[in-house]
Design an enzyme around this catalytic site. Structure first.
Site, PDB file in Angstrom:
ATOM      1  N   SER A  88      39.056  42.625  35.727  1.00 39.68           N
ATOM      2  CA  SER A  88      40.081  42.881  36.737  1.00 39.68           C
ATOM      3  C   SER A  88      39.440  43.113  38.100  1.00 39.68           C
ATOM      4  O   SER A  88      38.350  43.703  38.190  1.00 39.68           O
ATOM      5  CB  SER A  88      40.893  44.130  36.357  1.00 39.68           C
ATOM      6  OG  SER A  88      41.754  44.525  37.409  1.00 39.68           O
TER       7      SER A  88
ATOM      8  N   TYR B 113      42.054  52.737  34.056  1.00 40.41           N
ATOM      9  CA  TYR B 113      41.922  51.307  33.780  1.00 40.41           C
ATOM     10  C   TYR B 113      40.757  50.714  34.555  1.00 40.41           C
ATOM     11  O   TYR B 113      39.918  49.990  33.999  1.00 40.41           O
ATOM     12  CB  TYR B 113      43.228  50.620  34.158  1.00 40.41           C
ATOM     13  CG  TYR B 113      43.214  49.110  34.061  1.00 40.41           C
ATOM     14  CD1 TYR B 113      43.300  48.476  32.831  1.00 40.41           C
ATOM     15  CD2 TYR B 113      43.157  48.323  35.207  1.00 40.41           C
ATOM     16  CE1 TYR B 113      43.303  47.087  32.735  1.00 40.41           C
ATOM     17  CE2 TYR B 113      43.176  46.933  35.121  1.00 40.41           C
ATOM     18  CZ  TYR B 113      43.243  46.330  33.891  1.00 40.41           C
ATOM     19  OH  TYR B 113      43.260  44.949  33.810  1.00 40.41           O
TER      20      TYR B 113
ATOM     21  N   VAL C 145      48.486  38.675  38.408  1.00 44.80           N
ATOM     22  CA  VAL C 145      49.337  37.860  37.537  1.00 44.80           C
ATOM     23  C   VAL C 145      50.622  38.609  37.212  1.00 44.80           C
ATOM     24  O   VAL C 145      50.597  39.791  36.843  1.00 44.80           O
ATOM     25  CB  VAL C 145      48.605  37.494  36.244  1.00 44.80           C
ATOM     26  CG1 VAL C 145      49.452  36.542  35.404  1.00 44.80           C
ATOM     27  CG2 VAL C 145      47.250  36.875  36.550  1.00 44.80           C
TER      28      VAL C 145
ATOM     29  N   ASN D 208      40.848  39.245  25.740  1.00 39.45           N
ATOM     30  CA  ASN D 208      41.871  39.502  26.742  1.00 39.45           C
ATOM     31  C   ASN D 208      42.565  40.853  26.568  1.00 39.45           C
ATOM     32  O   ASN D 208      43.069  41.419  27.526  1.00 39.45           O
ATOM     33  CB  ASN D 208      42.928  38.386  26.680  1.00 39.45           C
ATOM     34  CG  ASN D 208      44.148  38.689  27.526  1.00 39.45           C
ATOM     35  OD1 ASN D 208      44.075  38.697  28.746  1.00 39.45           O
ATOM     36  ND2 ASN D 208      45.271  38.956  26.866  1.00 39.45           N
TER      37      ASN D 208
ATOM     38  N   LYS E 242      37.329  49.004  33.040  1.00 43.10           N
ATOM     39  CA  LYS E 242      37.004  47.600  33.292  1.00 43.10           C
ATOM     40  C   LYS E 242      35.622  47.473  33.946  1.00 43.10           C
ATOM     41  O   LYS E 242      34.882  46.520  33.673  1.00 43.10           O
ATOM     42  CB  LYS E 242      38.073  46.962  34.174  1.00 43.10           C
ATOM     43  CG  LYS E 242      39.365  46.651  33.434  1.00 43.10           C
ATOM     44  CD  LYS E 242      39.143  45.618  32.337  1.00 43.10           C
ATOM     45  CE  LYS E 242      40.429  45.145  31.719  1.00 43.10           C
ATOM     46  NZ  LYS E 242      40.220  44.142  30.653  1.00 43.10           N
TER      47      LYS E 242
ATOM     48  N   ASP F 190      42.704  44.475  15.779  1.00 45.13           N
ATOM     49  CA  ASP F 190      42.955  45.534  16.765  1.00 45.13           C
ATOM     50  C   ASP F 190      41.623  45.877  17.435  1.00 45.13           C
ATOM     51  O   ASP F 190      40.631  46.173  16.749  1.00 45.13           O
ATOM     52  CB  ASP F 190      43.528  46.759  16.046  1.00 45.13           C
ATOM     53  CG  ASP F 190      43.963  47.870  16.993  1.00 45.13           C
ATOM     54  OD1 ASP F 190      43.445  47.926  18.130  1.00 45.13           O
ATOM     55  OD2 ASP F 190      44.798  48.687  16.589  1.00 45.13           O
TER      56      ASP F 190
END
Length: 269
Positions: free
Chosen positions: A147, A166, A199, A85, A170, A57
């Site tokens: 990203s 997010y 994606v 990832n 990143k 984790d």
């Protein structure tokens, strides 16, 4: 017999890495996931022959340290390619703009904390856990899946105002990659932040999505066409992973610390 270790291998891009890499019999492939049993079930169903699954984790450094030892036993002591990832992206914040958090400051802070814990701190935990085994490799490549949301130029041109926590996390991960690259450049370790492109991970095609999600993808496509007029919409995990691996194979120490796209450049679409 190269070894590949994928952290965040349960679905989407991560699981596609397992499928793609296992097609070469000489590869040794390790998939790290929070729910190991679920991933192992998929691996068994798909009959992936040379994949070892291990529990780990990103928010739990101790679990990653234990996973690193187990993985090294399988790979023979060295890890050639470490690909991180796993990520946290809340559906609740996916389409929220900065001003949507007015009056929801505690919610924003909670989401930012969760994003940073996984997408930035988790990257540090993972690299530190597996670093001793990467250093034993002759290839020595560490890849953090980033990203385009973290690129200020793309955000400005395409007016990408959503996914705020997010994107912040990143961008922090990209800085972390650059810091590791600076620390280990004299040892020949290569660190790369890599955008996978846009994606489609929720279904095999747009036709299989709920109408509201499909509409969101259509809006996103129009946004990104401001940046790249030829952009037609999201690609499949299969397409993305194949392109990512070409970039990963091609990068050298001169690229260490860079933030590149699946195209191998700073063009994101």
């Amino acid at each position: 017999m190269p070894s590949y270790l994928i952290i965040g291998a349960s679905r989407g891009i991560g699981y596609q890495y397992l499928k793609h890499l296992s097609s070469e019999p000489s590869n040794k492939v390790v998939g790290i996931a929070r729910n190991r049993a679920a991933v192992q079930s998929r691996v068994d169903t798909d009959k992936l022959p040379n994949v070892r699954t291990i529990q780990g984790d990103l928010t739990d450094a101790a679990s990653l340290n234990a996973a690193a030892q187990e993985a090294a036993e399988y790979t023979g002591g060295a890890i050639d390619y470490l690909i991180i990832n796993g990520a946290y992206l809340s559906e609740q914040t996916l389409f929220l703009k900065p001003t949507d958090y007015i009056g929801q400051e505690e919610f924003f802070l909670d989401e930012l904390t969760s994003s940073m814990n996984t997408n930035a701190a988790g990257v540090l935990y993972a690299i530190n856990a597996f670093l001793p085994y990467v250093r034993k490799s002759s290839i020595k490549k560490v890849v953090v899946i980033s990203s385009g949301h973290a690129d200020t130029e793309l955000v400005g041109i395409a007016d990408v105002t959503e996914a705020v926590p997010y994107a912040i996390s990143k961008a922090a991960a990209n800085i972390l990659v650059a810091k590791y690259a600076a620390q280990f450049k004299d040892e020949g370790l290569i660190f790369l932040a890599l955008s996978p492109g846009v994606v489609l991970t929720m279904a095999p095609s747009l036709d299989n999505l709920p109408p509201e999600v499909s509409a969101a993808y259509e809006r996103m496509t129009k946004q990104f066409q401001k940046y790249e007029p030829s952009f037609k919409g999201p690609m499949t995990p299969e397409q993305s992973v194949a392109m990512q691996l070409k970039v990963i194979e091609g990068v050298t120490i001169n690229d260490s610390g860079a933030f590149l796209s699946h195209l191998g450049t700073k063009r994101w679409l």
